[in-house]
Design an enzyme around this catalytic site. Structure first.
Site, PDB file in Angstrom:
ATOM      1  N   SER A 185       0.857  -1.182   0.000  1.00 60.10           N
ATOM      2  CA  SER A 185       0.000   0.000   0.000  1.00 60.10           C
ATOM      3  C   SER A 185       0.891   1.229   0.000  1.00 60.10           C
ATOM      4  O   SER A 185       2.014   1.205   0.527  1.00 60.10           O
ATOM      5  CB  SER A 185      -0.890   0.015   1.251  1.00 60.10           C
ATOM      6  OG  SER A 185      -1.518   1.284   1.413  1.00 60.10           O
TER       7      SER A 185
ATOM      8  N   TYR B  54      -1.476  -1.248  10.032  1.00 62.25           N
ATOM      9  CA  TYR B  54      -1.633  -1.546   8.608  1.00 62.25           C
ATOM     10  C   TYR B  54      -0.445  -0.997   7.816  1.00 62.25           C
ATOM     11  O   TYR B  54       0.146  -1.708   6.995  1.00 62.25           O
ATOM     12  CB  TYR B  54      -2.941  -0.933   8.114  1.00 62.25           C
ATOM     13  CG  TYR B  54      -3.183  -1.089   6.629  1.00 62.25           C
ATOM     14  CD1 TYR B  54      -3.712  -2.264   6.110  1.00 62.25           C
ATOM     15  CD2 TYR B  54      -2.909  -0.049   5.744  1.00 62.25           C
ATOM     16  CE1 TYR B  54      -3.957  -2.403   4.749  1.00 62.25           C
ATOM     17  CE2 TYR B  54      -3.147  -0.171   4.385  1.00 62.25           C
ATOM     18  CZ  TYR B  54      -3.675  -1.354   3.897  1.00 62.25           C
ATOM     19  OH  TYR B  54      -3.905  -1.486   2.546  1.00 62.25           O
TER      20      TYR B  54
END
Length: 201
Positions: free
Chosen positions: A105, A118
């Site tokens: 990401s 995350y």
């Protein structure tokens, strides 16, 4: 992914005249990742590519992230990538090579408030791809990471709306969020021989 959704994807693939199947596993557990890989190798005869795509992204202020939540996100988003890669690499070595694509990401590159776990896991996914390439590149195994920004998926839509979405949109030169097929195109490229010079990218 819900089992029914997985079956629907299999139906779409088989309708195109391709072979597909499903296997339910908790990839945050090394033994289940090994079982999945063994089943796949037996079912299809060989494994040429692996896409590490399991992921969750709860939003929690940094000081409120519990040990259990930290563990859950890291195990789901990073441990699963390590366990699946570790299980599949011996099969790829036996077949003369293969390609691994980790779904990372943009947040793994820049960090983000309220999703520290995350972002940390996705940074690890990038480093994992680089490490696999250094360890096995000369033996024909390539590993790379795709690090999209917000993408129009069920998880992405939880971010797209509201103030967070407006802030993220303001940073995007393209002026829009990504679509799943655009991420898939990058993954297919990295799995294919067309990306033979891409290692640890």
């Amino acid at each position: 992914v819900h089992p029914q959704q997985a079956k629907e994807v299999v139906a779409e693939i088989t309708a195109l005249g391709r072979d597909a199947n499903t296997y339910c596993a908790d990839l945050s557990k090394a033994a289940q990742a090994r079982d999945l890989v063994a089943w796949t190798a037996e079912r299809f005869g060989r494994i040429d590519g692996l896409v590490n795509n399991a992921g969750i992204m709860p939003s929690t202020p940094f000081l409120e992230i519990s040990e259990d939540e930290w563990d859950l996100v890291l195990r789901t988003d990073l441990y699963s990538q390590f366990f699946c890669s570790q299980a599949v690499i011996p099969h790829m070595l036996k077949n003369g090579g293969g390609s691994i694509v980790n779904i990372a990401s943009r947040l793994g590159q820049v960090g983000w408030a309220d999703v520290a776990h995350y972002a940390s896991a996705k940074a690890g996914a990038i480093a994992l791809a680089k490490s696999i390439s250094r360890a096995f590149g000369q033996q024909g195994i390539r590993a790379n990471a795709v690090a999209p920004g917000v993408t129009n998926t069920a998880m992405g839509r939880s971010v797209m709306d509201g103030e967070v979405g407006r802030k993220r949109m303001a940073e995007l030169p393209l002026g829009r969020f990504g679509e799943p097929h655009e991420v898939a195109d990058a993954v297919v490229f990295l799995l294919s021989p067309a990306s033979s010079l891409f290692l640890g990218q």
